[in-house]
Design a protein around this motif. Structure first.
Motif, PDB file in Angstrom:
ATOM      1  N   PHE A 121      33.990  40.259  21.552  1.00  0.00           N
ATOM      2  CA  PHE A 121      33.761  41.540  22.236  1.00  0.00           C
ATOM      3  C   PHE A 121      34.336  42.724  21.473  1.00  0.00           C
ATOM      4  N   LEU A 122      34.713  42.508  20.206  1.00  0.00           N
ATOM      5  CA  LEU A 122      35.193  43.622  19.396  1.00  0.00           C
ATOM      6  C   LEU A 122      34.223  43.862  18.248  1.00  0.00           C
ATOM      7  N   THR A 123      34.066  45.141  17.850  1.00  0.00           N
ATOM      8  CA  THR A 123      33.190  45.468  16.728  1.00  0.00           C
ATOM      9  C   THR A 123      33.870  45.027  15.435  1.00  0.00           C
ATOM     10  N   ALA A 124      33.115  45.106  14.335  1.00  0.00           N
ATOM     11  CA  ALA A 124      33.650  44.688  13.040  1.00  0.00           C
ATOM     12  C   ALA A 124      34.954  45.434  12.744  1.00  0.00           C
ATOM     13  N   ARG A 125      34.932  46.746  12.937  1.00  0.00           N
ATOM     14  CA  ARG A 125      36.119  47.552  12.627  1.00  0.00           C
ATOM     15  C   ARG A 125      37.276  47.149  13.546  1.00  0.00           C
TER      16      ARG A 125
END
Ligand SMILES: Nc1ncnc2c1ncn2[C@@H]1O[C@H](COP(=O)(O)OP(=O)(O)OP(=O)(O)O)[C@@H](O)[C@H]1O
Ligand SMILES: [Mg+2]
Lengths: 371, 235, 371
Positions: free
Chosen positions: B105-109
């Motif tokens: 649930f986290l973006t790449a960054r």
């Protein structure tokens, strides 16, 4: 389908929490409904037991039995209305009853009714002066056939000669005797309310033909407005608090059903999310969305049925355990069944949230792997 | 925390790991000696079940050895408590695992920044470092994608970026290319070598893949929990 | 914080559903709390509002104003009991009234002989009655200056509302406090047959140094027909009040169980679902404490949000009337439920927290961690 059931048996732990919550919600629905039924039954029994279709109050009474007065002349006018086949006087008085075996300050609240037309469950003949039938809820207070009950400050004695069922009024047990018994008990215990000879509180009227409502207005016209005539259901609705209780409780029950829907929806949505990989594999080997979703439905139904069964069992235990008089709770089969039906509907609707997810599963995802 | 002055990234001496399964005992590592220089890349190869993952887990502080000593970047971690090991993993090593590497649930960054979030925060510095790493890894225009919206190679690159976020002494790669096709695997290994060499960071790459051994400074072979020829340089 | 908030943001519907469920439950609980308070206040509010510290009922009155009748002999006995400084007659009855030009309706009259022994203890508007025919009405039912006619077979009585007082209903009826002679006149208007009008209860003031509780024991010892109660006892022990409280407590208990179970299930399931991600985070060095804290922050946000929304939903309703019941917004009750549900909800999230603590970071190497 088989797969869904097997998962239930193999991994009951995963469904246990949801089942527990649904069981609680089922119990909540049944308790709410049971309280409502208990309250309503306890305040309307005496009216529901009447064998007439109409009840005639004096117009000044605000449709309240205790404040109604029907004089002999008004009664004559009612008897003269065409289509009226039977007119019977009725009277009531609420008193504290001294029952053998109770302490000196431990009075049991009862309502004594005087009647001419026997209520359901009693023989046509009106009991002799000083004799009464008792509602069987008074069994719990130690009343037996042959007991003498002393009523009110005057300790007027009445003797119990039998019992009848489901005739409670204002949440209290009732006694049923002749109008003469009622008049004398009233006069000795409630001098401020005493009814003169031939005066009744209200009249129970039996009419020929089906149009009871039309007969009611005919009666009120015949007495030129001195009376207010209601059908028995109307009279029940006019009892203070009954219809409010019904609306309030039904609203609460409605919201509780919505919460059950959210719980089921949440639970199966989460479970299907968890199974997306598995569904991908199953679809890849040829299972249709329909089959997979049917599996979800079957699980929801089984979980809900188990939860309802627990709810029913606890409700029945509760009904047996609650000492009579402390909480007006009854567990009727119809209430338990409707509560279960509501829950099943909520469960099916809740599952529908997951349908989209199941349809969306892409068999290719099974090969794509993680994330 | 004792620090031993050394220019070795990893120094394992007579390390054993014995798993007990019921009454049986499985010797996963049998008196292993292995040293890795500060900027060295080692390929660890061996048959399945030979103890490669166990060795990496011990070197990275995920497991404690049954016997022997493990010194990483000058810290002797062989007797660390679970709390100390947690901190050690956060501050001193980087991991790239075989399968699950990213928080879904986290973006790449954000998957890079999470390294900063789980410890004492540095804020601005961490953000600058994450952006720089994403840039180097060619992921700048993928930085706000969720893992599910990335290709397999991109995910592995994000994982490499995450492993480098804490400026580790040692990065451990457990079969980083096994889920990728040949061409993509080659790209990723190239990238690993480039990143390691440009920073002077040591790495152990576990692999079945013979191509990777060409990118390594040295190949260590492990069979039945024993390392053969630990000192020999391959190239 | 970062993790907790990001996850909520990425799974909005899932968390929103849970917030909605909690909000609905909070709304229901608060509504029922208000209903309970409203019910009890409208049943016995006037008993708490009247000024006598001790009320003496006749045993036969079963602790209701309308059922109790004090005989002259009993009144004498009460007045002569040790510890009694002053005694005053209090009468109560329900009458048919006409307010202004409106249609007939019901109102309860409370007649007091001495305003310090049975009159309202506090007014919200206007003044106490000074002349014959003046009355204090229950606020919300009457307005200052209202003309109220008590009608019946006898001579009608005219009353004028000169003061208002809060929470002063009895038996869910609009209530008027009047001086004793007006009460007697009203009783005769309703029933011209009434010869004497006895008081319903006697209000008593203890001599200095004797507590209200001690005085009740004294009076009860003096006469077996007397049932002396302090003001609070009289309100609490009125028939029905205990049943209302018990019924609602049963409902509250079930609701208080449902809320933590729903939140607990939710967090357990989402924790199981993200077990792999949590294992990974533990492997790269996240202390278990950080992950548990992030879980608790989510629980706090969800439950706190649910409570806030539920309270906001409840607020407009609390200003309204349900049937004849007026509800009220009771900040103390809201705080109590907020604190209780927050605590229970956080405790329920600890089950999921235990799962987080049990994660073995080495599982990340095998790709396990999802069970
Ligand atoms: N938790 C454990 N409990 C018991 N035995 C284990 C455990 N983990 C690993 N082993 C055993 O230890 C040995 C070494 O395992 P390890 O995972 O290190 O092998 P590997 O070289 O990584 O193999 P692969 O190439 O298949 O990943 C194996 O025999 C394995 O069965
Ligand atoms: Mg391995």
């Amino acid at each position: 389908m088989k797969l869904a059931l097997r998962e239930l048996w193999r991994r009951p732990g995963r469904f246990a929490v949801a089942t527990a919550i649904l069981a609680l919600i089922a119990l909540l629905l049944m308790v709410l409904g049971g309280l409502l039924d208990g309250l309503v039954a306890g305040s309307t029994g005496a009216l529901r037991a009447q064998r007439g279709q109409l009840i005639v109050y004096s117009s000044t009474s605000q449709e309240s039995l205790v404040r109604s007065h029907i004089t002999p002349s008004v009664r004559k006018e009612v008897e003269g209305v065409a289509g009226v086949s039977r007119v019977a006087g009725i009277g009531s008085v609420q008193l504290g009853a001294r029952i053998d075996g109770h302490g000196p300050r431990d009075l049991v609240p009862v309502v004594l009714f005087g009647y001419e037309l026997a209520p359901k469950g009693l023989p046509d003949a009106v009991p002799a002066y000083g004799e009464v039938y008792a509602d069987d809820s008074l069994h719990a207070e130690g009343v037996k056939k042959g007991s003498t009950i002393r009523l009110g400050p005057a300790r007027t004695p009445v003797r119990v000669i039998g019992f009848l069922q489901d005739s409670r009024y204002s949440g209290q047990g009732t006694l049923w005797g002749s109008l003469a018994t009622w008049r004398s008990v009233l006069a000795s215990n409630r001098p401020g309310e005493r009814a003169g000879d031939g005066v009744d509180q209200a009249l129970v009227v039996r009419v020929a033909g089906a149009d009871a409502g039309g007969q009611a207005s005919a009666i009120d016209r015949a007495t030129s407005g001195a009376t207010k005539t209601l059908t028995i259901p109307q009279a029940i609705d006019a009892l203070p608090g009954v219809s409010q209780q019904q609306t309030v409780f039904n609203q609460i029950i409605g919201i509780t059903v919505v919460i059950a829907l959210v719980v089921v929806g949440l639970f199966f949505a989460l479970i299907t999310v968890e199974r997306i990989g598995l569904y991908g594999v199953l679809k890849a080997v040829g299972a249709s969305s329909g089959i997979l979703f049917a599996g979800v439905l079957v699980q929801a139904l089984v979980v809900t049925l188990i939860a309802s069964a627990i709810g029913v069992a606890v409700s029945l235990a509760l009904a047996a355990a609650i000492p009579s008089g402390s909480i007006p709770f009854v567990a009727t089969p119809s209430r338990l069944l409707t509560s279960t039906a509501y829950l099943l509907i909520a469960a099916l609707l809740g599952c529908a949230f997951s349908l989209r997810r199941v349809l969306k599963v892409d068999p290719a995802a099974a090969i794509g792997g993680e994330q | 925390m004792t620090t031993i002055a050394t220019d070795l990234a990893l120094q394992m001496e007579r390390v054993s790991k014995i798993y007990s399964v019921g009454d049986a005992q499985v010797v996963a590592l049998d008196h292993v000696d292995l040293t890795v220089d500060a900027d060295e890349i080692i390929a660890l190869v061996g048959p399945s079940g030979s103890g490669k993952t166990t060795l990496c887990s011990i070197a990275g502080g995920l497991l404690t050895p049954t016997d022997g000593s493990v010194i990483v970047g000058g810290q002797d971690i062989s007797r660390y408590s679970p709390k100390q090991l947690t901190r050690f993993r956060r501050e001193s090593v980087g991991f790239v695992f075989q399968t699950v590497n990213l928080v879904p649930f986290l973006t790449a960054r954000e998957n890079l920044l999470v390294v900063d979030e789980i410890g004492p925060r540095t804020g601005r510095r961490a953000r600058d470092r994450a952006d720089q790493l994403l840039d180097e890894l060619g992921l700048t225009d993928r930085s706000s994608n969720l893992p599910a919206q990335l290709s397999g190679g991109e995910r592995q690159r994000v994982a490499i970026g995450r492993a480098l976020m804490n400026e580790p002494d040692l990065v451990l790669f457990d079969e980083p290319t096994s889920a990728l096709d040949t061409q993509l695997g080659d790209q990723v290994v190239n990238l690993i070598r480039h990143e390691m060499k440009s920073r002077g960071t040591a790495a152990i790459i576990v692999t079945h893949d013979d191509r990777i051994t060409h990118y390594a400074d040295r190949v260590a072979r492990i069979v039945d929990g024993r390392i053969s020829d630990p000192g020999a340089r391959d190239d | 914080m970062f993790l907790a908030l990001r996850e909520i943001r990425r799974a909005k519907t899932r968390f929103a559903l849970l917030v909605a469920a909690v909000a609905l439950l909070v709304f229901l609980i608060l509504t029922q709390q208000a209903l309970q308070n409203g019910l009890i206040t409208s049943f016995v509010g006037a008993i708490k509002r009247q000024s006598a510290a001790v009320l003496v009922f006749a045993v036969d009155g079963q602790r209701t104003l309308q059922g109790s009748v004090i005989t002259p002999a009993l009144q004498k006995a009460i007045e002569s009991a040790p510890g009694v400084a002053e005694a005053g007659r209090i009468g109560q009855g329900t009458f048919t009234v006409v307010v202004g030009d409106a249609a007939k309706s019901n109102a309860a009259l409370i007649g007091y002989e001495k305003s310090q022994l049975g009159g309202p203890d506090r007014l919200s508007a206007g003044r106490m009655p000074a002349a014959a025919g003046e009355a204090v009405g229950s606020a919300g039912d009457f307005s200052l200056g209202d003309r109220v006619r008590v009608v019946g077979p006898g001579k009608a009585v005219e009353l004028r509302v000169v003061g208002l007082t809060d929470n002063a209903q009895i038996q869910v009826s609009p209530t008027l406090f009047v001086a004793w002679p007006d009460y007697v006149a009203a009783t005769r208007a309703f029933n011209p047959d009434a010869k004497t009008v006895p008081p319903s209860v006697i209000g008593v003031r203890p001599v200095p140094g004797v507590s209200a509780g001690a005085l009740t024991t004294q009076i009860n010892k003096t006469s077996g027909d007397a049932d002396a109660l302090t003001r609070d006892q009289a309100a609490e022990k009125a028939p029905g009040v205990a049943a209302v409280r018990n019924s609602f407590n049963l409902i509250f208990l079930l609701f208080a169980l449902v809320v933590p179970l729903v939140t607990g299930l939710f967090f357990l399931i989402i924790t199981l679902q993200k077990a792999r991600a949590l294992t990974l985070l533990r492997a790269i060095g996240a202390p278990a404490g950080v992950l548990v804290r992030s879980l608790l922050v989510q629980a706090l946000i969800i439950i706190g949000g649910g409570i806030a929304i539920g309270t906001l939903l409840f607020f407009p309703l609390s200003q309204a009337k349900v049937g004849k019941l007026s509800l009220s917004f009771d900040p103390a009750a809201v705080l109590f439920w907020a604190a209780l549900l927050l605590t229970l909800g956080l405790l329920s999230a600890l089950v999921a927290a235990r799962r987080v603590l049990a994660i073995d970071p080495v599982q990340a190497t095998t790709g396990g961690g999802a069970r």
